[in-house]
Design a protein around this motif. Structure first.
Motif, mmCIF file in Angstrom:
data_model
loop_
_atom_site.group_PDB
_atom_site.id
_atom_site.type_symbol
_atom_site.label_atom_id
_atom_site.label_comp_id
_atom_site.label_asym_id
_atom_site.label_seq_id
_atom_site.Cartn_x
_atom_site.Cartn_y
_atom_site.Cartn_z
ATOM 1 N N ALA A 1 98.009 54.326 43.594
ATOM 2 C CA ALA A 1 98.263 55.013 42.327
ATOM 3 C C ALA A 1 97.464 54.427 41.176
ATOM 4 C CB ALA A 1 99.758 54.966 42.003
ATOM 5 N N ASP A 2 97.014 53.160 41.321
ATOM 6 C CA ASP A 2 96.245 52.536 40.251
ATOM 7 C C ASP A 2 94.888 53.207 40.055
ATOM 8 O OD1 ASP A 2 98.250 50.707 39.789
ATOM 9 O OD2 ASP A 2 97.431 49.207 41.149
ATOM 10 N N LEU A 3 94.430 53.947 41.065
ATOM 11 C CA LEU A 3 93.190 54.701 40.907
ATOM 12 C C LEU A 3 93.322 55.756 39.815
ATOM 13 C CD1 LEU A 3 92.063 55.272 44.609
ATOM 14 C CD2 LEU A 3 90.943 53.827 42.909
ATOM 15 N N TYR A 4 94.546 56.175 39.535
ATOM 16 C CA TYR A 4 94.776 57.248 38.571
ATOM 17 C C TYR A 4 95.524 56.797 37.334
ATOM 18 C CZ TYR A 4 93.460 59.772 42.759
ATOM 19 O OH TYR A 4 92.785 60.194 43.869
ATOM 20 N N ARG A 5 96.169 55.644 37.403
ATOM 21 C CA ARG A 5 96.912 55.149 36.239
ATOM 22 C C ARG A 5 95.990 54.678 35.124
ATOM 23 N NH1 ARG A 5 101.287 51.569 39.654
ATOM 24 N NH2 ARG A 5 102.694 53.279 40.229
ATOM 25 N N LEU A 6 94.880 54.033 35.489
ATOM 26 C CA LEU A 6 93.957 53.501 34.502
ATOM 27 C C LEU A 6 92.829 54.494 34.237
ATOM 28 C CD1 LEU A 6 93.641 49.799 35.750
ATOM 29 C CD2 LEU A 6 95.130 50.716 33.972
#
Length: 474
Positions: free
Chosen positions: A240-245
């Motif tokens: 999910a960090d690919l899309y959170r930042l």
């Protein structure tokens, strides 16, 4: 590893060469359809006959299997390590060839190519990690681009073998390559970064000493250890960090755009059907020799591109490559339009079809063949790189499958001119995308690249190269 540490990088080259035997295996399995499917669809000579749709499915089956392999690799690579995961790929590659050699029905052929494709998915997720983690900054671009070079080498090799031997003999000869992969890669060192992740400091030191050809690795070891600790403190890293930042989202958009237009330009789709395309072009063209020339030229251009990318820059090569590809595809589409839709006799200029496709492969090889994979290793931070590589490989397989089915459907329903005009339009759109969206990463540290993606001011330091190497881990 720092560029300041004296020693030899010879083992880095050897390890990359051994590892990319897996890429050659994948290229051979993917390229198998070009010389073999025409044999299977020839009702006069084949013992196992298939129709057009079954041939199309056989062509794309490795891409479907690759999706499963990529997802598997993202799960196991940090458990079993880079080296052992890569070693394991030799088994399904070998099994796939043995099944192709002896299976008697199309279902088993589907399974064999799916298995090989799964191994290819693991390869393209794990090998870029491994090379990035063992390579010095000064050779990172060259060794990282070797994946594209050797993938094309696999296509060339299988087309040469498949043009002169039966499907069974071709498969048995091809099974030698995964055997060589296992025998040679068995002796290569594990990634020192992975060993440090598992708190195996002494093993990491020994691995570094072998890779650097030097006992003076304390500075490299400390920098790598500090980088790993910083990653653990900041964030463990989740998909999910690919899309959170926002910076990661921008990197995802760039990579998916590059990989998407790479396939929508038709490179993999055309590779699956090179024999058929040259056969359709006219009776005066020897399709076997034309295909060999096609892949030989592509191999040479990809090698040249890989060797100059760190000097010429990413954007100029990408822009030249995409513009030239669009023009070559337009010429190819126009030839087949004249052949299919007019009464003009094309026998006197059927060589245009060969020139058009070879021009396409020349221009595509200038940049679009290898640079998207190279940039994949530059645009993401360490803690999400495994997920990014997995996502990129899955996306690649989906887009290559779509492009291949588009070529198969349009050439049957409308003619090859529609196929090539469609690829041309996508190339033009890709050219616009590269001009407005894709950043230049030449000479920048990974910290500079991340700051640019975040919209911050870049800072260059003498230690930038070292930090870049550290950030390439995973």
């Amino acid at each position: 590893m720092t560029s300041e540490t004296k020693g030899s990088s010879a083992l880095q080259y050897i390890a990359a060469l051994s590892g990319t035997l897996a890429v050659i295996c994948d290229g051979m399995h993917c390229g198998w359809a070009s010389p073999s499917v025409p044999q299977l669809t020839n009702n006069e000579t084949c013992t196992l006959c298939i129709d057009e749709n079954e041939g199309s499915t056989l062509a794309v089956m490795p891409l479907i299997g690759s999706i499963a392999g990529s997802l598997t690799a993202a799960t196991i690579v940090d458990i079993f390590g880079r080296k052992h995961t890569m070693l394991a790929t030799a088994v399904p590659f070998f099994v796939g060839w043995i099944m192709v050699a002896f299976c008697q029905n199309v279902i088993l052929l589907y399974i064999a190519r799916f298995i090989a494709g799964a191994s290819g998915g693991i390869t393209f997720t794990v090998l870029p990690m491994y090379i990035g983690e063992i390579a010095d900054p000064k050779v990172r671009g060259l060794l990282g681009s070797s994946c594209s070079v050797n993938w094309i080498a696999g296509f060339l090799l299988i087309n040469v073998i498949g043009s002169y031997f039966s499907i069974k003999t071709t498969a048995l000869i091809s099974s030698i390559v995964p055997a060589l992969l296992f025998v040679t890669f068995f002796w290569m060192p594990e990634s020192p970064y992975y060993l440090l992740m598992k708190d195996k400091t002494e093993q990491a030191r020994k691995s570094l000493e072998r890779l650097k050809g030097s006992k003076k690795v304390d500075e490299d070891l400390n920098r790598m250890r500090n980088a790993i600790q910083a990653e653990k403190k900041s964030r463990n890293g989740k998909f999910a960090d690919l899309y959170r930042l926002a910076s990661n989202r921008k990197a995802v958009f760039i990579v998916l755009g590059l990989r998407g237009f790479q396939q929508l330009a038709g490179t993999t789709a055309i590779a699956f059907y090179t024999h058929e395309i040259f056969t359709a072009a006219g009776d005066h063209i020897s399709n076997h020799y034309a295909v060999m020339i096609y892949y030989a030229v592509q191999l040479v251009l990809t090698i040249i591109s890989s060797s100059i990318v760190d000097k010429a820059g990413r954007r100029p090569l990408l822009l030249i490559s995409m513009a030239g590809s669009a023009l070559a595809l337009f010429v190819e589409g126009t030839y087949f339009y004249i052949l299919n839709e007019t009464s003009i006799d094309t026998s006197s200029f059927s060589i245009v079809a060969v020139i058009g496709l070879i021009s396409f492969v020349i221009m595509f090889g200038v940049g679009m063949q290898s640079i998207p994979i190279c940039m994949l290793g530059e645009l993401f931070p360490t803690n999400v790189k495994a997920f990014a590589l997995c996502l990129a490989d899955v996306y690649f397989c989906v887009m290559a499958t779509v492009a291949s089915k588009y070529l198969q459907i349009t050439k049957v329903e409308f003619g090859l001119h529609v196929s090539f005009y469609g690829f041309c339009v996508c190339s033009v759109i890709g050219l616009v995308f590269i001009y407005f969206v894709v950043p230049e990463t030449k000479g920048k540290t990974l910290e500079d690249i991340q700051k640019k993606l975040r919209g911050e001011k870049e800072e260059r330091t003498e230690k930038g190269t070292d930090e870049e190497k550290i950030s390439l881990k995973a």
